[in-house]
Design a protein around this motif. Structure first.
Motif, mmCIF file in Angstrom:
data_model
loop_
_atom_site.group_PDB
_atom_site.id
_atom_site.type_symbol
_atom_site.label_atom_id
_atom_site.label_comp_id
_atom_site.label_asym_id
_atom_site.label_seq_id
_atom_site.Cartn_x
_atom_site.Cartn_y
_atom_site.Cartn_z
ATOM 1 N N ILE A 204 1.341 0.905 4.101
ATOM 2 C CA ILE A 204 0.169 1.955 3.555
ATOM 3 C C ILE A 204 0.737 3.332 3.720
ATOM 4 O O ILE A 204 0.559 4.114 2.778
ATOM 5 C CB ILE A 204 -1.231 1.626 4.288
ATOM 6 C CG1 ILE A 204 -1.883 0.649 3.672
ATOM 7 C CG2 ILE A 204 -1.941 2.836 4.169
ATOM 8 C CD1 ILE A 204 -3.147 0.068 4.391
ATOM 9 N N PRO A 205 1.382 3.536 4.859
ATOM 10 C CA PRO A 205 1.860 5.075 4.997
ATOM 11 C C PRO A 205 2.819 5.566 3.858
ATOM 12 O O PRO A 205 3.036 6.642 3.450
ATOM 13 C CB PRO A 205 2.433 4.929 6.269
ATOM 14 C CG PRO A 205 1.788 4.135 7.234
ATOM 15 C CD PRO A 205 1.566 2.972 6.001
ATOM 16 N N LEU A 206 3.610 4.304 3.346
ATOM 17 C CA LEU A 206 4.769 4.808 2.270
ATOM 18 C C LEU A 206 3.933 5.055 0.905
ATOM 19 O O LEU A 206 4.807 5.605 0.151
ATOM 20 C CB LEU A 206 5.403 3.508 2.107
ATOM 21 C CG LEU A 206 6.313 3.021 3.210
ATOM 22 C CD1 LEU A 206 7.260 1.882 2.734
ATOM 23 C CD2 LEU A 206 7.159 4.169 3.607
ATOM 24 N N ALA B 134 13.108 -2.390 0.652
ATOM 25 C CA ALA B 134 12.501 -2.817 1.966
ATOM 26 C C ALA B 134 10.897 -3.130 1.631
ATOM 27 O O ALA B 134 10.513 -4.261 1.892
ATOM 28 C CB ALA B 134 12.775 -2.080 3.128
ATOM 29 N N ALA B 135 10.327 -2.122 1.025
ATOM 30 C CA ALA B 135 9.073 -2.355 0.495
ATOM 31 C C ALA B 135 9.067 -3.309 -0.555
ATOM 32 O O ALA B 135 7.988 -4.193 -0.690
ATOM 33 C CB ALA B 135 8.568 -0.932 -0.102
ATOM 34 N N ALA C 58 6.876 1.702 -5.180
ATOM 35 C CA ALA C 58 7.353 0.031 -4.610
ATOM 36 C C ALA C 58 6.406 -0.155 -3.387
ATOM 37 O O ALA C 58 5.932 -1.342 -3.361
ATOM 38 C CB ALA C 58 8.810 0.396 -3.829
ATOM 39 N N ALA C 59 5.569 0.741 -2.589
ATOM 40 C CA ALA C 59 4.710 0.337 -1.738
ATOM 41 C C ALA C 59 3.633 0.039 -2.500
ATOM 42 O O ALA C 59 2.753 -0.970 -1.840
ATOM 43 C CB ALA C 59 4.501 1.591 -0.985
ATOM 44 N N ALA C 60 3.020 0.501 -3.556
ATOM 45 C CA ALA C 60 1.923 0.354 -4.293
ATOM 46 C C ALA C 60 1.856 -1.130 -4.798
ATOM 47 O O ALA C 60 1.164 -1.837 -4.524
ATOM 48 C CB ALA C 60 1.581 1.311 -5.278
ATOM 49 N N ARG C 61 3.204 -1.549 -5.581
ATOM 50 C CA ARG C 61 3.163 -2.789 -6.048
ATOM 51 C C ARG C 61 3.389 -3.736 -4.914
ATOM 52 O O ARG C 61 3.004 -5.172 -4.929
ATOM 53 C CB ARG C 61 4.622 -2.769 -6.994
ATOM 54 C CG ARG C 61 4.447 -1.734 -8.349
ATOM 55 C CD ARG C 61 5.596 -2.261 -9.173
ATOM 56 N NE ARG C 61 5.567 -1.105 -10.071
ATOM 57 C CZ ARG C 61 4.751 -1.442 -11.291
ATOM 58 N NH1 ARG C 61 3.770 -2.378 -11.305
ATOM 59 N NH2 ARG C 61 4.756 -0.454 -12.243
#
Length: 338
Positions: free
Chosen positions: A193-195, A176-177, A206-209
């Motif tokens: 951001i919380p991820l 999903a991210a 994945a959240a960073a990318r």
């Protein structure tokens, strides 16, 4: 005449012959091949069944729809996928009613295939059904939903993805991210951001990318703040993102990583630093020319080629002549323009 010759080989004992015939009949696009291809959907060999399904899809054969729906429960997953592609190519959305009417009572594998088919249709009705399927009890089905929503894209698909990043299953959150990042929907950033502090390493990466795709320039300070404590794939993702975005707050943390014990990190850090203030970065790049790992030395050499600093030519000459690794010697020659 060519079609007639092919039809004569449909019952050949050789599986490869039957498979090739099924594929070629679809390429011809001739309606007289329809009945013959339909018979091959019952072939004993999965490759033949799959090829026949694909060809019937190319023929837009509505006559084949009932049999293709049956193949969604074939014993082989590749045949199931061929049936999904064929049904999507035929495009008869009327089949969705029957598939969805008893969706929750079907086996998990069939629910997953229905979801994959919904993603191929991409209509409003299909999207609404996908949102409902996000509540499925089986993680493979929810993963398929996220992948399907990723193919649809757009703001209407991003809203259910915001729900999916709270899923109990790490792989669903990760997918999903990634999908939210591809969507480019800026409203998703606050939810992503919380991820960065998720319990799962791959979700954090994945959240960073994803944040990098949406706009690392706006969230650079947040990303840079995680560099010090990050590790493994999450650290590599962060370094890559802040390197592409040239985040001011990331320079000092990046410089602190130049001696990291993992050569893959050192190499990625050098790539990232190449776009930053050369006065501060240059000493680090030069020090890595003597790194114990060949890939790091090669990357440092490539950075010098990119920045083209004539004062370093002597060092490059030495590498080109004496480095123990052939690829590093070649990279040094390339940097010197040879």
């Amino acid at each position: 005449e060519g079609v007639s010759l092919l039809l004569d080989r449909l019952e050949d004992e050789n599986v490869l012959v039957r498979r090739v015939v099924a594929m070629v009949l679809g390429e011809f696009g001739r309606s007289e091949a329809e009945d013959a291809l339909l018979s091959l959907l019952d072939d004993e060999n999965g490759h033949v069944r799959g090829a026949a399904a694909e060809s019937l899809g190319r023929l837009r054969s509505t006559k084949a729809v009932p049999a293709l729906l049956g193949l969604l429960e074939d014993e082989y997953e590749n045949v199931q996928e061929c049936a999904i592609r064929a049904l999507a190519a035929i495009g008869d959305e009327s089949i969705l009613g029957g598939l969805l009417s008893d969706f929750t009572s079907r086996e998990a594998g069939m629910r997953r295939n229905i979801v994959r088919l919904l993603g191929r249709f991409g209509t409003d009705r299909a999207r609404d059904a996908l949102v409902f399927a996000l509540k499925d009890e089986e993680p493979p089905v929810r993963k398929a939903v996220v992948i399907a929503l990723d193919t649809i894209r757009g703001s209407q698909a991003s809203r259910p993805l915001l729900l999916a990043i709270t899923d109990d299953e790490p792989e669903v959150r990760m997918l999903a991210a990634e999908a939210l990042g591809k969507s480019g929907v800026s409203d998703a950033a606050e939810a992503l951001i919380p991820l960065l502090d998720d319990e799962d390493l791959w979700v954090r990466a994945a959240a960073a990318r994803a944040l990098g795709r949406i706009g690392a320039d706006r969230f650079g300070a947040v990303l840079a703040g995680h560099l010090k404590e990050a590790s493994d794939i999450f650290l590599l993702a962060l370094v890559d993102v802040v390197g592409n975005a040239v985040v001011r707050e990331a320079l000092d943390p990046l410089l602190a990583l130049e001696g990291h014990p993992d050569p893959e990190v050192r190499k990625t850090v050098l790539h990232a630093l190449a776009s930053y203030d050369w006065v501060r970065v240059r000493p680090v790049v030069l020090s890595r020319l003597s790194d114990p790992h060949w890939s790091v030395r090669k990357t440092a050499t490539e950075v010098l080629k990119q920045r083209r600093d004539p004062a370093t030519d002597l060092l490059l000459e030495q590498l080109a002549a004496a480095d123990p690794d052939m690829t590093v010697r070649q990279a040094a020659r390339d940097a010197l323009g040879r």
